[in-house]
Design an enzyme around this catalytic site. Structure first.
Site, PDB file in Angstrom:
ATOM      1  N   GLU A 103      60.531  33.668  58.240  1.00 12.47           N
ATOM      2  CA  GLU A 103      59.245  34.238  57.798  1.00 12.47           C
ATOM      3  C   GLU A 103      59.184  34.603  56.312  1.00 12.47           C
ATOM      4  O   GLU A 103      58.888  35.740  55.958  1.00 12.47           O
ATOM      5  CB  GLU A 103      58.893  35.451  58.665  1.00 12.47           C
ATOM      6  CG  GLU A 103      58.823  35.119  60.138  1.00 12.47           C
ATOM      7  CD  GLU A 103      58.478  36.310  61.028  1.00 12.47           C
ATOM      8  OE1 GLU A 103      58.356  37.436  60.519  1.00 12.47           O
ATOM      9  OE2 GLU A 103      58.325  36.105  62.240  1.00 12.47           O
ATOM     10  N   GLU A 147      60.005  29.814  69.448  1.00 11.87           N
ATOM     11  CA  GLU A 147      59.709  31.122  70.058  1.00 11.87           C
ATOM     12  C   GLU A 147      58.460  31.004  70.924  1.00 11.87           C
ATOM     13  O   GLU A 147      57.576  31.862  70.913  1.00 11.87           O
ATOM     14  CB  GLU A 147      59.518  32.189  68.964  1.00 11.87           C
ATOM     15  CG  GLU A 147      60.704  32.278  68.022  1.00 11.87           C
ATOM     16  CD  GLU A 147      60.629  33.451  67.045  1.00 11.87           C
ATOM     17  OE1 GLU A 147      59.804  34.352  67.225  1.00 11.87           O
ATOM     18  OE2 GLU A 147      61.435  33.439  66.094  1.00 11.87           O
TER      19      GLU A 147
HETATM   20  C1  XIL Z   1      60.782  40.287  68.251  1.00 12.56           C
HETATM   21  C2  XIL Z   1      61.560  40.689  69.506  1.00 12.56           C
HETATM   22  O1  XIL Z   1      61.168  39.852  70.561  1.00 12.56           O
HETATM   23  C3  XIL Z   1      61.257  42.133  69.841  1.00 12.56           C
HETATM   24  O2  XIL Z   1      62.083  42.565  70.926  1.00 12.56           O
HETATM   25  C4  XIL Z   1      61.499  43.003  68.614  1.00 12.56           C
HETATM   26  O3  XIL Z   1      61.112  44.332  68.911  1.00 12.56           O
HETATM   27  C5  XIL Z   1      60.718  42.515  67.410  1.00 12.56           C
HETATM   28  O4  XIL Z   1      61.050  41.149  67.173  1.00 12.56           O
HETATM   29  N1  XIL Z   1      59.237  36.517  65.202  1.00 12.56           N
HETATM   30  C6  XIL Z   1      60.598  36.477  65.252  1.00 12.56           C
HETATM   31  C7  XIL Z   1      61.318  37.244  66.293  1.00 12.56           C
HETATM   32  O5  XIL Z   1      61.217  35.710  64.508  1.00 12.56           O
HETATM   33  O6  XIL Z   1      62.578  37.687  65.858  1.00 12.56           O
HETATM   34  C8  XIL Z   1      60.493  38.401  66.790  1.00 12.56           C
HETATM   35  O7  XIL Z   1      61.200  38.987  67.893  1.00 12.56           O
HETATM   36  C9  XIL Z   1      59.116  37.955  67.191  1.00 12.56           C
HETATM   37  C10 XIL Z   1      58.388  37.345  66.026  1.00 12.56           C
END
Ligand code: XIL
Length: 386
Positions: free
Chosen positions: A162, A267
């Site tokens: 990101e 994701e």
């Molecule tokens: C999220 C997790 O799923 C949560 O448990 C945590 O509280 C916050 O992060 N983008 C990403 C992930 O790259 O690492 C994030 O994961 C969601 C958005």
């Protein structure tokens, strides 16, 4: 006569038992092994899941049974993030991350480390650094120590997560503000130096969208032009029933593949809940707790109506149809969680909702979406037969 009977008896028994033994029990059980996501898509891409600490520790046996059956790639949802793995300048905590690797080895799964450099879930001691030389030294130590620790035992790293704004410019993260815009290339350079064989990825949300995609392409080209290795791009895929459109995702797959790198959906989840602020993507800092009308934002507490199951299934089907069409460019599809109950979307962007974004329900049962995704394979030819 009695002796003859005895021998005939022995013959019959040994015939019966040998015919039983001859039965290729392993191949029968192999044939009978029910199909799973990873077996059905084995010629196409890895199918992965993000794992919570409980999954890694194996405290939820039903979750682990499902994980072992359905998936062949794993990513830790949180435990490799900076605040957990490097909580103090001289302290690294590899205990649970090592168990993550053990779990993968036991089940012969691909492993993706997430994430070496990210502005969120950072350790507070890093956030205090304002001096560029010190931050660079700490970044180098962070990447070097972690990549070295897992060298030869992990398949890939999300090196930077990101780094971009929605308009494709660089996000004003602390890394950008203190180190300037070369920090992304430098992070990849350090990781490559420590482990030239491990795969290195850039990961972000909404990078299928046009402006942000152009920014990601610029960033990737910059890494490549510096002579530094980047193996793939991870499009997070935190989507809804309405977006991103398959047309846009298809353009993104083609654009990224044209850079000579692997494309991954890292994701994946599809929210079933309303989004009144038109938030798109996965900006973790957007979080709403108490506000007027919250009950309207959580309409499916008692269960997901059939009409919504149908919509979710159709959405997943269109996404997987696209992934299959481009299976030659796509290396992996990872879901962000194992079942609906585990999903971070129960807590983001509004805390305490009941969401249904994955292929398995809270009781570990496959949903309509799962069956529609699996059925797609019956309609297509596997890659190996092309
Ligand atoms: C999220 C997790 O799923 C949560 O448990 C945590 O509280 C916050 O992060 N983008 C990403 C992930 O790259 O690492 C994030 O994961 C969601 C958005």
């Amino acid at each position: 006569m009695q002796v003859l009977h005895f021998f005939v008896g022995i013959l019959i028994i040994s015939f019966l038992s040998s015919s039983c033994n001859d039965t290729p029990t392993t191949s029968i059980s192999k044939e009978e092994k029910p199909p799973s996501l990873h077996s059905v898509f084995q010629d196409d891409f890895y199918v992965g899941a993000a794992l919570s600490k409980d999954h890694i520790l194996g405290t939820d046996s039903e979750a682990n049974a499902l994980l072992e059956k359905e998936f062949n790639s794993i990513t830790p949802e949180n435990i490799m993030k900076w605040m957990y793995i490097h909580p103090a300048p001289d302290s690294f905590d590899f205990k649970i991350p090592d168990q993550f690797i053990d779990l993968a080895n036991k089940n012969k799964m691909q492993t993706v480390g997430h994430a070496l450099v990210w502005h969120s879930q950072l350790a507070p001691w890093v956030e205090e650094i304002t001096d560029s030389t010190i931050l660079m030294q700490q970044l180098e130590k962070h990447i070097t120590t972690i990549v070295q620790h897992f060298k030869g035992r992990i398949d890939a790293w999300d090196v930077v997560n990101e780094a971009l704004n929605e308009d494709g410019t660089m996000r004003e993260s602390m890394f950008y503000k203190v180190l300037g815009d070369d920090y992304v290339t430098e992070a990849f350079r350090i990781a490559q130096k420590v482990d030239p064989d491990v795969e290195l990825y850039y990961n972000d949300y909404n990078i299928e969208q046009k402006a942000k995609r152009e920014g990601a392409i610029r960033l990737i080209k910059k890494i490549q032009e510096a002579g530094v290795k980047i193996d793939g791009v991870g499009i997070q895929g935190h989507w809804s029933l309405l977006g991103a459109s398959v047309e846009l995702i298809e353009e993104a797959i083609e654009d990224y593949a044209a850079l000579g790198i692997k494309v991954m959906f890292t994701e994946l989840d599809v929210t079933a809940l309303p989004n009144p602020w038109d938030l798109e993507g996965a900006e973790v800092s957007q979080n709403f707790e108490d506000f007027e009308g919250k009950e309207f934002m959580d309409p499916f507490r008692a269960g997901l109506p059939d009409s919504m199951q149908v919509k979710m299934a159709d959405r997943y089907e269109e996404l997987f149809a696209l992934f299959l069409k481009h299976a030659d460019k796509i290396d992996r599809i990872t879901f962000w969680g194992v079942n609906d109950g585990h999903s971070w979307l129960n807590g983001w962007p509004i805390k305490g909702r009941t969401n249904y974004p994955l292929l398995f329900d809270r009781n570990f049962q496959p949903k309509k979406a799962y069956h529609q995704v699996m059925a797609l394979k019956e309609k297509t030819t596997p890659k190996s037969q092309n």
